[in-house]
Design a protein around this motif. Sequence first.
Motif, short mmCIF file in Angstrom:
data_model
loop_
_atom_site.label_atom_id
_atom_site.label_comp_id
_atom_site.label_asym_id
_atom_site.label_seq_id
_atom_site.Cartn_x
_atom_site.Cartn_y
_atom_site.Cartn_z
N HIS A 178 0.75 -0.95 0.23
CA HIS A 178 0.66 -0.04 0.25
C HIS A 178 0.97 1.02 0.39
N ASP A 179 2.11 1.19 0.70
CA ASP A 179 2.87 2.47 0.48
C ASP A 179 3.05 2.99 -1.43
N TYR A 181 1.43 1.66 -4.17
CA TYR A 181 0.16 1.00 -4.94
C TYR A 181 -0.89 2.42 -4.52
N ASP A 182 -1.32 2.84 -2.86
CA ASP A 182 -2.49 3.04 -3.07
C ASP A 182 -1.28 4.92 -3.54
N HIS A 183 -0.34 5.38 -4.43
CA HIS A 183 -0.04 6.67 -5.19
C HIS A 183 0.02 6.41 -6.52
N TRP A 216 -4.90 -8.41 -4.63
CA TRP A 216 -4.63 -6.63 -3.32
C TRP A 216 -5.16 -5.96 -4.34
N GLU A 220 -8.13 -4.22 -2.64
CA GLU A 220 -8.10 -3.26 -2.16
C GLU A 220 -7.06 -1.75 -2.37
N THR A 221 -7.62 -1.45 -3.62
CA THR A 221 -7.91 -0.36 -4.81
C THR A 221 -8.19 -0.05 -5.56
N ASN A 222 -7.87 1.38 -6.11
CA ASN A 222 -8.22 1.65 -7.32
C ASN A 222 -7.43 1.31 -8.60
#
Length: 374
Positions: A178-179, A181-183, A216, A220-222
């Motif tokens: 997430h560190d 892929y959240d960006h 994931w 868990e992501t867009n």
Amino acid sequence: MPDLKGFENADSLHEARWWEPASGGKLHCYLCPRHCHIGDGQAGFCFIRAARGGKLYSLGYARPAALQIDPIEKKPLNHFLPGTRVFSMGTAGCNMGCFFCQNWDISKSRSDQVHSSHVPPEDVVLLAIRNGCPTIAFTYNEPTIWGEYVIDICHAAKENGLNTVMVSNGYITREAFHDIYDHIDAANIDLKAFTENFYGRVTLTHLQPVLETLEWLKQETNVWFEVTNLLIPTLNDRPEETRQLAEWILEHLGPDVPLHFTAFHPDFKLRDKPRTPPETLHAARAIAREVGLHYVYEGNIHSEGGNTSCPSCQALLISRSWHDVRRNDLQDGRCPNCGLLVPGRWTNPHGRTPQKTENRAREIARAKYDHLNL
Ligand code: SF4
């Protein structure tokens, strides 16, 4: 672990994330599932994460070894801003050991063995703007291993209305996922085969962590993501394996995740296998469509398999020739014939870059990066 030469001046280096002290004076890097334990003065398997004086450093930070403008279709991404240019960059090193690597000149090199320029994150963004690219892609080698640089570029990109793309082997830990892929706006993940035997023998890694990354991403992501499977004669091209791979995608990711079957050419340590015949790609595509996947493509060959068709009424939506978009008939992301909404990102969500930034991009490119010949 490889010895580390040319690593005397730690003051000028960027400290890494995702590490902790380990026994015997070593440092444990947990950025990828290799979990290297790195002794002082050495680098991890990927060559570009190195220990010195009780700290881990990211040797790839701000040191791109390849900078180029590509069509987005080359990543490959067929459902993300089709027909646009993408500012593409890579560094040295890789966390996999693929015998068939097609970028081995940089991926199998240490950072001091490749020609690189110093380009801080904010200048990457200005260079992308200067070259008319709405998107920056982290590609050519594995971007996970230079995740610190990726994240800082993403921050600068967002501030200036640009998108970011990971072209990745998907070999990343839960702790780092997430560190990074959240960006990220979009990704293409290589699913190199569907057997642990292939992953173990030919890439020196494991299959399961890559499947977890794909799950994931979905759950868990867009992030808009597509999957690539490079078919290598006799190693991963059995129809039963292709069917299993497609069935897994259908069950775990759904029918709308685009799947690209691409052709192998002999390279690096795998020169005793022939190029993938087009018939193998046609057969793989037919299997995946029969399984129920809606968007299945062929790459690295000239064929109709690069086009996007409506899975509902079969109308041709986007016509492509190699990496060129010849025609795009989508209307606001919908089939003009039956109105089906085609999944993807068809317009830039971040809008236009301010004129002031474009002027600054021109100045910086001229003053500092003329030698890059971009
Ligand atoms: S990112 Fe590099 S140093 Fe870290 S665990 Fe993976 S291969 Fe090893």
